[in-house]
Design a protein around this motif. Sequence first.
Motif, PDB file in Angstrom:
ATOM      1  N   PRO A  15      66.983  94.540-135.435  1.00 28.35           N
ATOM      2  CA  PRO A  15      65.844  94.293-136.326  1.00 28.35           C
ATOM      3  C   PRO A  15      65.245  92.912-136.065  1.00 28.35           C
ATOM      4  CG  PRO A  15      67.741  95.079-137.572  1.00 28.35           C
ATOM      5  CD  PRO A  15      68.215  94.814-136.175  1.00 28.35           C
ATOM      6  N   GLY A  16      63.947  92.864-135.871  1.00 30.77           N
ATOM      7  CA  GLY A  16      63.252  91.601-135.662  1.00 30.77           C
ATOM      8  C   GLY A  16      63.224  91.093-134.245  1.00 30.77           C
ATOM      9  N   ALA A  17      63.810  91.827-133.295  1.00 28.01           N
ATOM     10  CA  ALA A  17      63.805  91.381-131.897  1.00 28.01           C
ATOM     11  C   ALA A  17      62.380  91.386-131.368  1.00 28.01           C
ATOM     12  CB  ALA A  17      64.693  92.276-131.048  1.00 28.01           C
ATOM     13  N   ARG A  18      61.953  90.266-130.824  1.00 24.76           N
ATOM     14  CA  ARG A  18      60.603  90.160-130.274  1.00 24.76           C
ATOM     15  C   ARG A  18      60.616  90.188-128.749  1.00 24.76           C
ATOM     16  NH1 ARG A  18      57.087  85.863-133.307  1.00 24.76           N
ATOM     17  NH2 ARG A  18      55.522  87.098-132.244  1.00 24.76           N
ATOM     18  N   GLY A  19      61.663  89.650-128.163  1.00 24.97           N
ATOM     19  CA  GLY A  19      61.773  89.623-126.714  1.00 24.97           C
ATOM     20  C   GLY A  19      63.159  89.177-126.305  1.00 24.97           C
ATOM     21  N   ALA A  20      63.528  89.508-125.092  1.00 20.78           N
ATOM     22  CA  ALA A  20      64.866  89.142-124.609  1.00 20.78           C
ATOM     23  C   ALA A  20      64.841  89.015-123.092  1.00 20.78           C
ATOM     24  CB  ALA A  20      65.888  90.191-125.037  1.00 20.78           C
ATOM     25  N   SER A  21      65.830  88.296-122.587  1.00 23.26           N
ATOM     26  CA  SER A  21      65.956  88.165-121.144  1.00 23.26           C
ATOM     27  C   SER A  21      67.392  87.826-120.780  1.00 23.26           C
ATOM     28  CB  SER A  21      65.018  87.076-120.609  1.00 23.26           C
ATOM     29  OG  SER A  21      65.292  85.837-121.210  1.00 23.26           O
ATOM     30  N   VAL A  22      67.714  88.087-119.533  1.00 17.76           N
ATOM     31  CA  VAL A  22      68.972  87.650-118.938  1.00 17.76           C
ATOM     32  C   VAL A  22      68.561  86.616-117.899  1.00 17.76           C
ATOM     33  CG1 VAL A  22      70.993  88.314-117.577  1.00 17.76           C
ATOM     34  CG2 VAL A  22      70.100  89.873-119.326  1.00 17.76           C
ATOM     35  N   VAL A  23      69.139  85.416-118.014  1.00 14.57           N
ATOM     36  CA  VAL A  23      68.689  84.283-117.205  1.00 14.57           C
ATOM     37  C   VAL A  23      69.863  83.643-116.484  1.00 14.57           C
ATOM     38  CG1 VAL A  23      67.536  82.026-117.298  1.00 14.57           C
ATOM     39  CG2 VAL A  23      66.846  83.833-118.881  1.00 14.57           C
ATOM     40  N   ASP A  24      69.625  83.241-115.239  1.00 11.83           N
ATOM     41  CA  ASP A  24      70.586  82.440-114.492  1.00 11.83           C
ATOM     42  C   ASP A  24      70.314  80.982-114.845  1.00 11.83           C
ATOM     43  OD1 ASP A  24      72.557  82.022-112.193  1.00 11.83           O
ATOM     44  OD2 ASP A  24      70.824  80.821-111.574  1.00 11.83           O
ATOM     45  N   TRP A  25      71.274  80.321-115.495  1.00 15.50           N
ATOM     46  CA  TRP A  25      71.003  78.978-115.992  1.00 15.50           C
ATOM     47  C   TRP A  25      70.995  77.903-114.916  1.00 15.50           C
ATOM     48  CZ3 TRP A  25      74.517  74.750-116.696  1.00 15.50           C
ATOM     49  CH2 TRP A  25      75.840  75.023-116.395  1.00 15.50           C
ATOM     50  N   GLU A  36      58.197  90.640-125.755  1.00 15.08           N
ATOM     51  CA  GLU A  36      57.286  89.498-125.695  1.00 15.08           C
ATOM     52  C   GLU A  36      58.004  88.247-125.202  1.00 15.08           C
ATOM     53  OE1 GLU A  36      55.019  88.875-129.394  1.00 15.08           O
ATOM     54  OE2 GLU A  36      56.025  90.685-130.108  1.00 15.08           O
ATOM     55  N   SER A  37      57.204  87.266-124.806  1.00 16.86           N
ATOM     56  CA  SER A  37      57.713  85.955-124.447  1.00 16.86           C
ATOM     57  C   SER A  37      57.045  84.945-125.386  1.00 16.86           C
ATOM     58  CB  SER A  37      57.353  85.639-122.995  1.00 16.86           C
ATOM     59  OG  SER A  37      57.720  84.325-122.684  1.00 16.86           O
ATOM     60  N   PRO A  38      57.780  83.960-125.875  1.00 12.32           N
ATOM     61  CA  PRO A  38      57.198  83.010-126.834  1.00 12.32           C
ATOM     62  C   PRO A  38      55.940  82.298-126.322  1.00 12.32           C
ATOM     63  CG  PRO A  38      59.560  82.647-126.622  1.00 12.32           C
ATOM     64  CD  PRO A  38      59.178  83.666-125.606  1.00 12.32           C
ATOM     65  N   ASN A  39      55.876  82.032-125.038  1.00 13.94           N
ATOM     66  CA  ASN A  39      54.699  81.349-124.487  1.00 13.94           C
ATOM     67  C   ASN A  39      53.844  82.273-123.607  1.00 13.94           C
ATOM     68  OD1 ASN A  39      56.211  81.562-122.171  1.00 13.94           O
ATOM     69  ND2 ASN A  39      56.546  79.371-121.919  1.00 13.94           N
ATOM     70  N   ALA A  44      58.372  81.325-117.134  1.00 12.59           N
ATOM     71  CA  ALA A  44      58.345  79.962-117.685  1.00 12.59           C
ATOM     72  C   ALA A  44      59.355  79.836-118.818  1.00 12.59           C
ATOM     73  CB  ALA A  44      56.947  79.611-118.179  1.00 12.59           C
ATOM     74  N   THR A  45      59.447  80.862-119.659  1.00 13.76           N
ATOM     75  CA  THR A  45      60.419  80.850-120.751  1.00 13.76           C
ATOM     76  C   THR A  45      61.838  80.794-120.201  1.00 13.76           C
ATOM     77  OG1 THR A  45      58.932  82.049-122.233  1.00 13.76           O
ATOM     78  CG2 THR A  45      61.268  82.123-122.761  1.00 13.76           C
ATOM     79  N   ALA A  46      62.111  81.543-119.142  1.00 21.11           N
ATOM     80  CA  ALA A  46      63.445  81.526-118.530  1.00 21.11           C
ATOM     81  C   ALA A  46      63.784  80.126-118.032  1.00 21.11           C
ATOM     82  CB  ALA A  46      63.518  82.533-117.384  1.00 21.11           C
ATOM     83  N   ALA A  47      62.852  79.478-117.377  1.00 21.00           N
ATOM     84  CA  ALA A  47      63.088  78.126-116.862  1.00 21.00           C
ATOM     85  C   ALA A  47      63.316  77.143-118.007  1.00 21.00           C
ATOM     86  CB  ALA A  47      61.912  77.674-116.004  1.00 21.00           C
ATOM     87  N   GLU A  48      62.542  77.272-119.078  1.00 19.07           N
ATOM     88  CA  GLU A  48      62.677  76.369-120.217  1.00 19.07           C
ATOM     89  C   GLU A  48      64.002  76.572-120.957  1.00 19.07           C
ATOM     90  OE1 GLU A  48      59.095  77.347-122.294  1.00 19.07           O
ATOM     91  OE2 GLU A  48      57.838  76.304-120.833  1.00 19.07           O
ATOM     92  N   THR A  49      64.377  77.822-121.177  1.00 18.44           N
ATOM     93  CA  THR A  49      65.640  78.077-121.880  1.00 18.44           C
ATOM     94  C   THR A  49      66.836  77.708-121.002  1.00 18.44           C
ATOM     95  OG1 THR A  49      65.577  80.426-121.247  1.00 18.44           O
ATOM     96  CG2 THR A  49      64.711  79.845-123.430  1.00 18.44           C
ATOM     97  N   HIS A 110      69.096  85.597-123.583  1.00 17.65           N
ATOM     98  CA  HIS A 110      68.184  84.905-124.489  1.00 17.65           C
ATOM     99  C   HIS A 110      67.520  85.951-125.367  1.00 17.65           C
ATOM    100  CE1 HIS A 110      63.945  83.149-125.172  1.00 17.65           C
ATOM    101  NE2 HIS A 110      64.742  82.721-126.138  1.00 17.65           N
ATOM    102  N   LEU A 111      67.647  85.776-126.675  1.00 18.28           N
ATOM    103  CA  LEU A 111      66.997  86.667-127.636  1.00 18.28           C
ATOM    104  C   LEU A 111      66.030  85.858-128.471  1.00 18.28           C
ATOM    105  CD1 LEU A 111      66.623  89.236-129.396  1.00 18.28           C
ATOM    106  CD2 LEU A 111      68.645  88.491-130.678  1.00 18.28           C
ATOM    107  N   TRP A 112      64.797  86.337-128.568  1.00 21.69           N
ATOM    108  CA  TRP A 112      63.802  85.734-129.459  1.00 21.69           C
ATOM    109  C   TRP A 112      63.709  86.665-130.651  1.00 21.69           C
ATOM    110  CZ3 TRP A 112      57.860  86.017-128.702  1.00 21.69           C
ATOM    111  CH2 TRP A 112      57.209  85.224-129.653  1.00 21.69           C
TER     112      TRP A 112
END
Length: 137
Positions: A15-25, A36-39, A44-49, A110-112
């Motif tokens: 509930p409330g999930a807006r967007g998600a990703s799997v990122v190599d940190w 969705e992506s916040p920006n 870009a969101t992956a790089a920022e997170t 990453h979950l938004w």
Amino acid sequence: MPGIDECLLEVMRLPGARGASVVDWTSGLALGTIGESPNGDHEATAAETAEVARMTAEQPAFARLTAGGVAERSEGPPSTAVEDVIVTTQDGYHMLRFVETAFDSSVFLHLWLSRSEGNLALARLRLGELAERLVLA
């Protein structure tokens, strides 16, 4: 055992999930994205997170304590000390959940999450379960 795509689909059922990703940190690259992506830009969101994940994982303040109470500096993967990071904004939550892998554990989910529609406690528990089951090939 879900792969990246299946994992992201499950995350979006929260509930409330807006967007998600799997990122190599280490590289800041998105291995998979959904929603969705916040920006407006998943890469870009992956790089920022990834910057937030890297800063958190490399800080001695979050190191595991030894039996004698001395901080043990983690030279290895972030999962040895940090499980997740939660960033709260006015309208949402960003959850970064580190994923343990057989190779180098340099991946996180990453979950938004919408603040008004989401349940932070439920999302944190669910993301932890998914991180344990995620299969990276």
